[in-house]
Scaffold this active site. Structure first.
Site, short mmCIF file in Angstrom:
data_model
loop_
_atom_site.label_atom_id
_atom_site.label_comp_id
_atom_site.label_asym_id
_atom_site.label_seq_id
_atom_site.Cartn_x
_atom_site.Cartn_y
_atom_site.Cartn_z
N THR A 38 63.40 17.70 6.48
CA THR A 38 62.68 16.46 6.84
C THR A 38 61.81 15.98 5.82
O THR A 38 61.12 14.75 5.69
CB THR A 38 62.03 16.60 8.07
OG1 THR A 38 60.92 17.75 7.73
CG2 THR A 38 62.86 16.73 9.34
N ASP B 220 64.68 27.57 2.90
CA ASP B 220 64.36 27.60 4.37
C ASP B 220 63.17 28.86 4.53
O ASP B 220 63.16 29.52 3.67
CB ASP B 220 65.24 28.22 5.32
CG ASP B 220 65.38 28.00 6.69
OD1 ASP B 220 65.15 29.13 7.20
OD2 ASP B 220 65.45 26.93 7.15
N PHE C 195 53.38 24.76 6.68
CA PHE C 195 53.30 23.53 7.33
C PHE C 195 55.00 23.23 7.79
O PHE C 195 55.21 22.48 8.54
CB PHE C 195 53.09 22.49 6.39
CG PHE C 195 51.87 22.43 5.72
CD1 PHE C 195 50.92 21.87 6.33
CD2 PHE C 195 51.33 22.95 4.37
CE1 PHE C 195 49.53 22.00 6.06
CE2 PHE C 195 50.21 23.26 4.20
CZ PHE C 195 49.03 22.62 4.73
N ALA D 66 57.95 22.90 9.58
CA ALA D 66 58.25 22.71 10.92
C ALA D 66 58.96 21.20 11.39
O ALA D 66 58.63 20.42 10.45
CB ALA D 66 57.06 22.93 11.76
N SER E 131 58.69 18.31 13.72
CA SER E 131 57.36 17.69 14.64
C SER E 131 57.49 16.78 15.31
O SER E 131 56.51 15.89 15.49
CB SER E 131 56.33 17.73 13.48
OG SER E 131 56.67 16.67 12.67
N TYR F 60 57.71 21.31 21.87
CA TYR F 60 57.05 21.40 20.39
C TYR F 60 55.70 22.02 20.52
O TYR F 60 55.59 23.03 19.73
CB TYR F 60 56.96 19.98 19.84
CG TYR F 60 56.00 20.02 18.80
CD1 TYR F 60 56.26 20.41 17.28
CD2 TYR F 60 54.65 19.06 18.74
CE1 TYR F 60 55.28 20.09 16.48
CE2 TYR F 60 53.72 19.29 17.72
CZ TYR F 60 54.20 19.54 16.40
OH TYR F 60 53.35 19.61 15.40
N LEU G 204 52.03 5.67 15.18
CA LEU G 204 51.65 4.29 15.50
C LEU G 204 51.36 3.69 14.14
O LEU G 204 51.47 2.53 14.16
CB LEU G 204 50.10 4.50 16.54
CG LEU G 204 49.59 3.09 16.87
CD1 LEU G 204 50.39 2.18 17.44
CD2 LEU G 204 48.10 3.57 17.77
N GLY H 198 55.03 11.64 28.78
CA GLY H 198 54.32 12.83 27.85
C GLY H 198 53.20 12.43 27.38
O GLY H 198 52.41 13.20 26.98
N1 UFG Z 1 52.05 4.33 20.42
C1 UFG Z 1 52.63 3.09 20.69
N2 UFG Z 1 53.74 2.81 20.03
C2 UFG Z 1 54.60 3.22 19.29
C3 UFG Z 1 53.99 4.59 18.80
C4 UFG Z 1 52.67 5.09 19.39
O1 UFG Z 1 51.96 2.38 21.64
O2 UFG Z 1 55.42 2.77 18.72
C5 UFG Z 1 51.00 4.80 20.93
C6 UFG Z 1 51.51 6.18 21.56
O3 UFG Z 1 51.77 5.86 22.90
C7 UFG Z 1 49.85 7.00 21.58
C8 UFG Z 1 49.51 6.59 20.34
O4 UFG Z 1 50.01 5.33 20.08
O5 UFG Z 1 49.35 6.40 22.81
C9 UFG Z 1 49.53 7.56 19.37
O6 UFG Z 1 50.87 7.85 19.09
P1 UFG Z 1 51.61 8.54 18.03
O7 UFG Z 1 53.11 8.85 18.19
O8 UFG Z 1 51.01 7.87 16.72
O9 UFG Z 1 50.86 10.17 18.10
P2 UFG Z 1 50.69 10.88 19.11
O10 UFG Z 1 49.36 11.03 19.80
O11 UFG Z 1 51.82 10.71 20.30
O12 UFG Z 1 50.97 12.48 18.61
C10 UFG Z 1 50.12 13.25 18.11
C11 UFG Z 1 50.94 14.06 16.78
C12 UFG Z 1 51.72 15.08 17.72
C13 UFG Z 1 51.20 15.74 18.50
C14 UFG Z 1 50.49 15.00 19.56
C15 UFG Z 1 49.94 15.64 20.81
O13 UFG Z 1 51.28 13.22 16.09
O14 UFG Z 1 52.10 15.87 16.30
O15 UFG Z 1 49.73 13.92 19.02
O16 UFG Z 1 49.88 14.87 21.76
F1 UFG Z 1 52.05 16.66 19.13
#
Ligand code: UFG
Length: 334
Positions: A49, A65, A84, A86, A88, A152, A203, A296
């Site tokens: 990745t 690896d 690091f 992994a 993810s 994860y 996001l 989730g």
């Molecule tokens: N979101 C959107 N649209 C998108 C992407 C994200 O609305 O296209 C929202 C998500 O629903 C969330 C927020 O933006 O509410 C943040 O989302 P991210 O995907 O950027 O980050 P996450 O909070 O889902 O993920 C983070 C870390 C992960 C970890 C996780 C634990 O990046 O590695 O928190 O909850 F596992």
């Protein structure tokens, strides 16, 4: 701001570190900062990745690896490992849990065996807020219940538990850093280290692409959460501040000890607040498609960073606007 626990980088002296996953987003930034602090860095990354051009100049790079790093321990004497490497992506871990258990958990156990065989006892591990799951109380401190909601998060928690056992039984010195939402980039003139996930799910980079017209409307996942503006609240932390915490973590703890330390800003931003920051930084609007909740996603995740302040003397220095600005600059040069 200097507390007695605070150590500037240079008090560590010149040391050599193995950085697994050093071709990835956070690993490459930490590797670059270690080199800036005059350490030797050996990067091991299988490029499944990561990106080879993200390995900072000055680091020795080996494409392998984590189960294959034994020869590196024969070749070099390491003061410790920053781990690091992994998979993810939370959603991918739900559809292909075997990949996550084999790669993340199995890979780490093999790495620990290799470290033990070569008497290398210090490890700083890339853990996650996903170990807590949908926590009932915010801010989340390190004593919060760990009830991960994805393979994860479960795998990362399993590794944290394995590290505690290895520390106790084999005298390792282990620190698990539990990241909240990491964002931003490290910019060195025209060179940058930032997010280049494939696929991108986070996001800020997705919102920047939508603002730049390089992608369609951003999917806004859920506007009916029990939060002031109805969108999810997360705790965003700048990747350069995160790297600083890793370097501080290299000099805490003692043999036989495993510490868990949250890394977050201690305050939350809603998705709409992030989008506002993106519009302010780029001067462009973010086209939106408001859709249902993403499976989730907890409503609110905010870290307590009291332990990080106490144990590492760490306080994040960069705010959300800076994270978005640096991510935007990176997307222009990267
Ligand atoms: N979101 C959107 N649209 C998108 C992407 C994200 O609305 O296209 C929202 C998500 O629903 C969330 C927020 O933006 O509410 C943040 O989302 P991210 O995907 O950027 O980050 P996450 O909070 O889902 O993920 C983070 C870390 C992960 C970890 C996780 C634990 O990046 O590695 O928190 O909850 F596992």
């Amino acid at each position: 701001m200097h507390s007695p626990a605070m150590r500037p980088y240079d008090t560590l002296g010149h040391m050599r570190w193995l950085v697994t996953g050093g071709a990835g987003y956070i690993g490459s930034v930490v590797a670059a900062q270690l080199l800036s602090a005059d350490h030797d860095v050996v990067v091991a990354d299988d490029l499944s990745t990561g990106h080879q051009d993200a390995v900072p100049p000055g680091a020795a790079f080996h494409r392998c690896d984590v189960t294959e790093v034994g020869p590196l321990f024969e070749q070099w004497s390491f003061d410790g490992v920053l781990h690091f490497a992994a998979r993810s992506i939370v959603g991918e871990s739900v559809t292909d849990p075997a990949l996550y258990w084999r790669n993340n958990v199995g890979g780490t156990l093999a790495l620990l065996d290799t470290m033990r065989a070569h008497d290398v006892s210090r490890i700083v591990f890339s853990s996650t807020a996903a170990t807590y799951g949908d926590s009932a109380h915010v801010p989340i401190d390190e004593s919060a219940p760990t009830i991960p909601t994805s393979p994860y998060g479960a795998g990362k928690l399993a590794i944290d538990l394995a590290l505690a056992d290895h520390a106790r039984a084999y005298g390792m010195c282990a620190v698990s850093l539990r990241y909240f939402n990491v964002a931003g980039a490290l910019l060195h003139g025209q060179v940058g280290y930032g997010e280049r996930h494939r696929p991108e799910t986070h996001l800020i980079p997705l919102a920047l692409r939508s603002a730049a017209g390089e992608a369609g409307p951003l999917q806004l996942f859920g506007t009916d959460y029990p939060t002031p503006d109805g969108t999810c609240i997360r705790d965003y932390v700048h990747v350069v501040d995160l790297a600083d915490a890793h370097i501080r973590a290299l000099s805490v703890g003692h043999p036989g000890e495993h510490r868990v330390i949250n890394l977050g800003s201690g305050s939350g931003s809603s998705v709409r607040e992030v989008l506002h920051a993106v519009e302010k930084v780029t001067g462009r609007s973010v086209p939106l498609n408001e859709t249902g909740r993403r499976a989730g996603d907890p409503a609110v995740l905010v870290a307590s960073n009291t332990r990080a302040a106490h144990d590492l003397g760490w306080r994040p220095q960069r705010d959300l606007t800076q994270m978005v600005d640096d991510a935007w600059q990176f997307s222009r040069v990267g």
